[in-house]
Design a protein around this motif. Sequence first.
Motif, mmCIF file in Angstrom:
data_model
loop_
_atom_site.group_PDB
_atom_site.id
_atom_site.type_symbol
_atom_site.label_atom_id
_atom_site.label_comp_id
_atom_site.label_asym_id
_atom_site.label_seq_id
_atom_site.Cartn_x
_atom_site.Cartn_y
_atom_site.Cartn_z
ATOM 1 N N LYS A 177 12.641 -1.332 -20.502
ATOM 2 C CA LYS A 177 11.593 -0.571 -21.171
ATOM 3 C C LYS A 177 11.627 -0.840 -22.688
ATOM 4 C CE LYS A 177 9.779 4.083 -21.199
ATOM 5 N NZ LYS A 177 10.159 5.495 -21.007
ATOM 6 N N MET A 178 12.834 -0.774 -23.247
ATOM 7 C CA MET A 178 13.006 -0.998 -24.681
ATOM 8 C C MET A 178 12.615 -2.422 -25.058
ATOM 9 S SD MET A 178 13.850 0.092 -27.598
ATOM 10 C CE MET A 178 15.144 0.904 -28.466
ATOM 11 N N ALA A 179 13.043 -3.383 -24.232
ATOM 12 C CA ALA A 179 12.719 -4.784 -24.507
ATOM 13 C C ALA A 179 11.204 -4.994 -24.494
ATOM 14 C CB ALA A 179 13.395 -5.692 -23.484
ATOM 15 N N GLY A 180 10.534 -4.353 -23.519
ATOM 16 C CA GLY A 180 9.087 -4.478 -23.396
ATOM 17 C C GLY A 180 8.367 -3.884 -24.599
ATOM 18 N N GLY A 197 2.113 -9.900 -34.934
ATOM 19 C CA GLY A 197 1.858 -11.326 -35.155
ATOM 20 C C GLY A 197 3.047 -12.245 -34.911
ATOM 21 N N TYR A 198 4.141 -11.697 -34.393
ATOM 22 C CA TYR A 198 5.304 -12.546 -34.097
ATOM 23 C C TYR A 198 5.176 -13.152 -32.706
ATOM 24 C CZ TYR A 198 7.762 -10.153 -37.941
ATOM 25 O OH TYR A 198 8.148 -9.650 -39.146
ATOM 26 N N ALA A 199 5.744 -14.325 -32.519
ATOM 27 C CA ALA A 199 5.924 -14.882 -31.177
ATOM 28 C C ALA A 199 7.289 -14.389 -30.711
ATOM 29 C CB ALA A 199 5.898 -16.398 -31.224
ATOM 30 N N VAL A 200 7.345 -13.766 -29.545
ATOM 31 C CA VAL A 200 8.573 -13.080 -29.137
ATOM 32 C C VAL A 200 9.134 -13.618 -27.824
ATOM 33 C CG1 VAL A 200 9.603 -10.833 -28.609
ATOM 34 C CG2 VAL A 200 7.739 -10.981 -30.263
ATOM 35 N N ALA A 201 10.413 -13.967 -27.839
ATOM 36 C CA ALA A 201 11.133 -14.298 -26.606
ATOM 37 C C ALA A 201 12.118 -13.168 -26.362
ATOM 38 C CB ALA A 201 11.867 -15.621 -26.769
ATOM 39 N N VAL A 202 12.404 -12.890 -25.087
ATOM 40 C CA VAL A 202 13.340 -11.811 -24.753
ATOM 41 C C VAL A 202 14.501 -12.376 -23.945
ATOM 42 C CG1 VAL A 202 13.650 -9.640 -23.477
ATOM 43 C CG2 VAL A 202 11.553 -10.026 -24.783
ATOM 44 N N ALA A 203 15.713 -12.006 -24.324
ATOM 45 C CA ALA A 203 16.903 -12.355 -23.539
ATOM 46 C C ALA A 203 17.536 -11.054 -23.061
ATOM 47 C CB ALA A 203 17.892 -13.146 -24.389
ATOM 48 N N ALA A 252 20.306 1.746 -36.682
ATOM 49 C CA ALA A 252 20.879 2.617 -35.664
ATOM 50 C C ALA A 252 19.772 3.147 -34.763
ATOM 51 C CB ALA A 252 21.633 3.760 -36.319
ATOM 52 N N LYS A 253 20.067 3.160 -33.456
ATOM 53 C CA LYS A 253 19.141 3.761 -32.497
ATOM 54 C C LYS A 253 19.315 5.272 -32.529
ATOM 55 C CE LYS A 253 18.785 0.242 -28.862
ATOM 56 N NZ LYS A 253 19.182 -0.038 -27.468
ATOM 57 N N PRO A 254 18.280 6.065 -32.387
ATOM 58 C CA PRO A 254 16.879 5.658 -32.287
ATOM 59 C C PRO A 254 16.296 5.333 -33.665
ATOM 60 C CG PRO A 254 17.055 8.041 -32.145
ATOM 61 C CD PRO A 254 18.458 7.516 -32.308
ATOM 62 N N PHE A 255 15.364 4.399 -33.712
ATOM 63 C CA PHE A 255 14.774 4.018 -34.998
ATOM 64 C C PHE A 255 13.253 4.054 -34.855
ATOM 65 C CE2 PHE A 255 15.861 0.372 -32.375
ATOM 66 C CZ PHE A 255 14.621 -0.216 -32.199
ATOM 67 N N SER A 256 12.575 4.079 -35.971
ATOM 68 C CA SER A 256 11.119 4.020 -35.900
ATOM 69 C C SER A 256 10.715 2.552 -35.918
ATOM 70 C CB SER A 256 10.496 4.751 -37.092
ATOM 71 O OG SER A 256 10.635 3.964 -38.250
#
Length: 232
Positions: free
Chosen positions: A11-14, A24-30, A100-104
């Motif tokens: 969920k967080m990664a998404g 405007g970033y191109a994003v890859a997820v690992a 630090a999580k949680p962050f805005s």
Amino acid sequence: MRVLVVEDEVKMAGLLKRGLEEEGYAVAVAPDGQEALWLTSEDTFDAVVLDVMLPDMNGFEVCQQMRAAGRWSPVLMLTARDAVADRVTGLDAGADDYLAKPFSFAELTARLRALVRRGAPERPVVMRLGGLSLDPATHRVDRRGTSVDLTSKEFALLEYLMRHPGEVLTRTRLIEHVWDFAYDGDSNLVDVYIRYLRDKIDRPFGADSIQTVRGAGYRMREEPVDAAADTG
Ligand code: CA
């Protein structure tokens, strides 16, 4: 701008991926450390958002291994709590900033913009002293081209000695800087490790880089006497 997000929570990664793409970033997820290391070895990213809590290895290890492999993309670490220890560990591992999580989300993108603008950090300089060379980035040590295998503590001790050539370093100071814990007054830990170091960096080469200063501590010779080099 290409960003790699390393986060196992789907969920967080998404959320991060969608949010950053909207910026405007191109994003890859690992989803784990191995995948992150593989992607950063295949591709160059303008920044890496790296969660500390990952299933296979933690974010500090991922960052350290990236740096050791010569990958210098700026790293923003996401720590679970605002712990000083985590920040220090992260910066030691070669991270450039932390959140630090949680962050805005607004704060994340602000930090990220700053990191991308700053660009890849400079590779730490290889330290040389006499016939010894020590690379803080790859943790390699060699003497006149022959590589020397050190444990991580031996490496940390040698690095500290090499950063202070010619200075007398007390056992207390060495304990505080290399071991990070309070000195109990009667530990011979430092002496033991100095002996290990001498057995690896000096004795096989007929050298004498680390001087014992009686009643005080140890001193790294500014120009370690390198017997083989002296005799040609
Ligand atoms: Ca996680």
